[in-house]
Design a protein around this motif. Structure first.
Motif, PDB file in Angstrom:
ATOM      1  N   TYR A   1      43.121  51.167  29.109  1.00 40.57           N
ATOM      2  CA  TYR A   1      44.214  50.363  28.546  1.00 40.57           C
ATOM      3  C   TYR A   1      43.680  49.570  27.366  1.00 40.57           C
ATOM      4  CZ  TYR A   1      48.049  47.019  28.261  1.00 40.57           C
ATOM      5  OH  TYR A   1      49.106  46.270  27.815  1.00 40.57           O
ATOM      6  N   GLU A   2      44.440  49.577  26.274  1.00 43.75           N
ATOM      7  CA  GLU A   2      44.048  48.775  25.114  1.00 43.75           C
ATOM      8  C   GLU A   2      45.277  48.147  24.474  1.00 43.75           C
ATOM      9  OE1 GLU A   2      40.824  50.249  22.483  1.00 43.75           O
ATOM     10  OE2 GLU A   2      41.198  52.166  23.508  1.00 43.75           O
ATOM     11  N   SER A   3      45.186  46.874  24.196  1.00 46.54           N
ATOM     12  CA  SER A   3      46.188  46.159  23.410  1.00 46.54           C
ATOM     13  C   SER A   3      45.415  45.163  22.561  1.00 46.54           C
ATOM     14  CB  SER A   3      47.198  45.440  24.324  1.00 46.54           C
ATOM     15  OG  SER A   3      46.635  44.274  24.894  1.00 46.54           O
TER      16      SER A   3
ATOM     17  N   LEU B   1      41.873  44.507  27.313  1.00 44.73           N
ATOM     18  CA  LEU B   1      41.207  45.799  27.454  1.00 44.73           C
ATOM     19  C   LEU B   1      41.120  46.109  28.938  1.00 44.73           C
ATOM     20  CD1 LEU B   1      39.718  47.991  25.755  1.00 44.73           C
ATOM     21  CD2 LEU B   1      37.607  46.829  26.388  1.00 44.73           C
TER      22      LEU B   1
ATOM     23  N   LEU C   1      37.525  53.542  29.202  1.00 45.44           N
ATOM     24  CA  LEU C   1      38.692  52.742  28.847  1.00 45.44           C
ATOM     25  C   LEU C   1      39.974  53.413  29.325  1.00 45.44           C
ATOM     26  CD1 LEU C   1      37.748  51.737  25.183  1.00 45.44           C
ATOM     27  CD2 LEU C   1      37.151  50.602  27.335  1.00 45.44           C
TER      28      LEU C   1
ATOM     29  N   THR D   1      40.589  49.629  38.415  1.00 45.77           N
ATOM     30  CA  THR D   1      40.582  49.222  37.011  1.00 45.77           C
ATOM     31  C   THR D   1      40.383  47.719  36.886  1.00 45.77           C
ATOM     32  OG1 THR D   1      42.021  51.061  36.397  1.00 45.77           O
ATOM     33  CG2 THR D   1      42.017  49.174  34.913  1.00 45.77           C
TER      34      THR D   1
ATOM     35  N   ARG E   1      40.481  40.091  25.700  1.00 44.85           N
ATOM     36  CA  ARG E   1      39.450  40.380  24.690  1.00 44.85           C
ATOM     37  C   ARG E   1      38.694  39.113  24.299  1.00 44.85           C
ATOM     38  NH1 ARG E   1      39.656  45.463  22.208  1.00 44.85           N
ATOM     39  NH2 ARG E   1      41.479  46.689  22.804  1.00 44.85           N
TER      40      ARG E   1
ATOM     41  N   HIS F   1      38.804  38.615  34.903  1.00 47.46           N
ATOM     42  CA  HIS F   1      39.204  40.011  35.043  1.00 47.46           C
ATOM     43  C   HIS F   1      40.156  40.164  36.226  1.00 47.46           C
ATOM     44  CE1 HIS F   1      35.326  39.479  37.136  1.00 47.46           C
ATOM     45  NE2 HIS F   1      35.670  40.471  37.959  1.00 47.46           N
TER      46      HIS F   1
ATOM     47  N   ARG G   1      45.017  56.848  31.541  1.00 46.64           N
ATOM     48  CA  ARG G   1      45.425  56.695  30.126  1.00 46.64           C
ATOM     49  C   ARG G   1      46.671  57.524  29.835  1.00 46.64           C
ATOM     50  NH1 ARG G   1      40.040  57.032  28.910  1.00 46.64           N
ATOM     51  NH2 ARG G   1      40.220  59.246  28.416  1.00 46.64           N
TER      52      ARG G   1
ATOM     53  N   LEU H   1      41.020  44.620  34.141  1.00 47.58           N
ATOM     54  CA  LEU H   1      41.715  44.214  32.915  1.00 47.58           C
ATOM     55  C   LEU H   1      41.155  42.869  32.489  1.00 47.58           C
ATOM     56  CD1 LEU H   1      45.145  45.248  34.296  1.00 47.58           C
ATOM     57  CD2 LEU H   1      44.097  46.244  32.262  1.00 47.58           C
TER      58      LEU H   1
ATOM     59  N   PHE I   1      39.421  48.946  31.801  1.00 47.24           N
ATOM     60  CA  PHE I   1      38.420  49.987  31.986  1.00 47.24           C
ATOM     61  C   PHE I   1      38.138  50.142  33.474  1.00 47.24           C
ATOM     62  CE2 PHE I   1      36.601  45.930  30.765  1.00 47.24           C
ATOM     63  CZ  PHE I   1      35.703  45.650  31.790  1.00 47.24           C
TER      64      PHE I   1
ATOM     65  N   ILE J   1      33.880  45.068  25.402  1.00 49.38           N
ATOM     66  CA  ILE J   1      34.938  44.832  24.409  1.00 49.38           C
ATOM     67  C   ILE J   1      34.420  45.130  23.008  1.00 49.38           C
ATOM     68  CG2 ILE J   1      36.347  43.020  23.323  1.00 49.38           C
ATOM     69  CD1 ILE J   1      36.419  41.741  26.248  1.00 49.38           C
TER      70      ILE J   1
END
Length: 138
Positions: free
Chosen positions: A20-22, A26, A18, A39, A44, A97, A133, A41, A28, A10
Motif C-alpha cells: 500500500y502506498e499513499s 506506506l 510493499l 501487513t 511516512r 504501525h 496489491r 501500515l 508492507f 520508507i
C-alpha cells in the motif's frame, strides 16, 4: 529518523514487500507474520506512538487500515481480520504501525498471544504482497 527501521523502509534503503502506498502512509508485509499476509501500515512521517498522531494523519492511516482489512478477505480468502496498534508496550519498532492480520475461524489465534510464522522464502512473500496489491488496486 536515521536509526528507525520503518523510516529506512520508507526511504527505500531497507527492502520490504510493499502492498500500500499513499502520500501519507506506506504498507508492507511484516517479516514475522502472525499469519501470512500480515501487513503493517505506517505513517511516512516518523511518529512514535498513536498518542502523537496528528489529527490530519488519522484518516489517512486508519482509512488505509480499513482498505487493507477489506482487501485481505479477497486477496487471501480470509473471513476477516485482526487490526491492532501497540502503544509503547509490545511495540517492537518505535514508529507507529497498525497491524492488519488476515483471520479465518479456527486459525488458532487466541487472545493477545501472537505466535509468529515465516514465509518459505522471498518469492512466497512477494507473491503474498502481489495478491494484496492487486486486490487493493481493484
Amino acid at each position: 529518523m536515521a536509526d528507525c527501521l520503518f523510516c529506512s523502509i520508507i526511504a527505500g534503503s531497507t527492502p520490504a514487500h510493499l502492498v500500500y502506498e499513499s502520500p501519507e502512509v506506506l504498507g508492507f508485509l511484516d517479516i514475522r507474520p502472525v499469519f501470512k499476509g500480515h501487513t503493517l501500515l505506517v505513517p511516512r512521517e516518523h511518529i512514535a506512538t498513536m498518542v502523537e498522531l496528528p489529527d490530519e494523519l488519522t484518516v489517512p492511516l486508519f482509512g488505509a487500515a480499513r482498505a487493507v482489512a477489506a482487501a485481505v478477505r479477497t486477496a487471501y480468502g480470509a473471513q476477516g481480520s485482526f487490526v491492532a496498534v501497540n502503544n509503547v508496550v509490545s511495540q517492537s519498532v518505535p514508529h507507529l504501525h497498525v497491524h492488519v492480520v488476515p483471520r479465518t475461524k479456527g486459525d488458532g489465534l487466541r487472545g493477545f498471544f501472537w505466535p509468529r510464522t515465516k514465509y518459505a522464502d522471498d518469492d512466497e512473500a512477494a507473491s503474498y504482497a502481489e495478491k494484496l496489491r492487486t486486490t487493493l488496486a481493484g
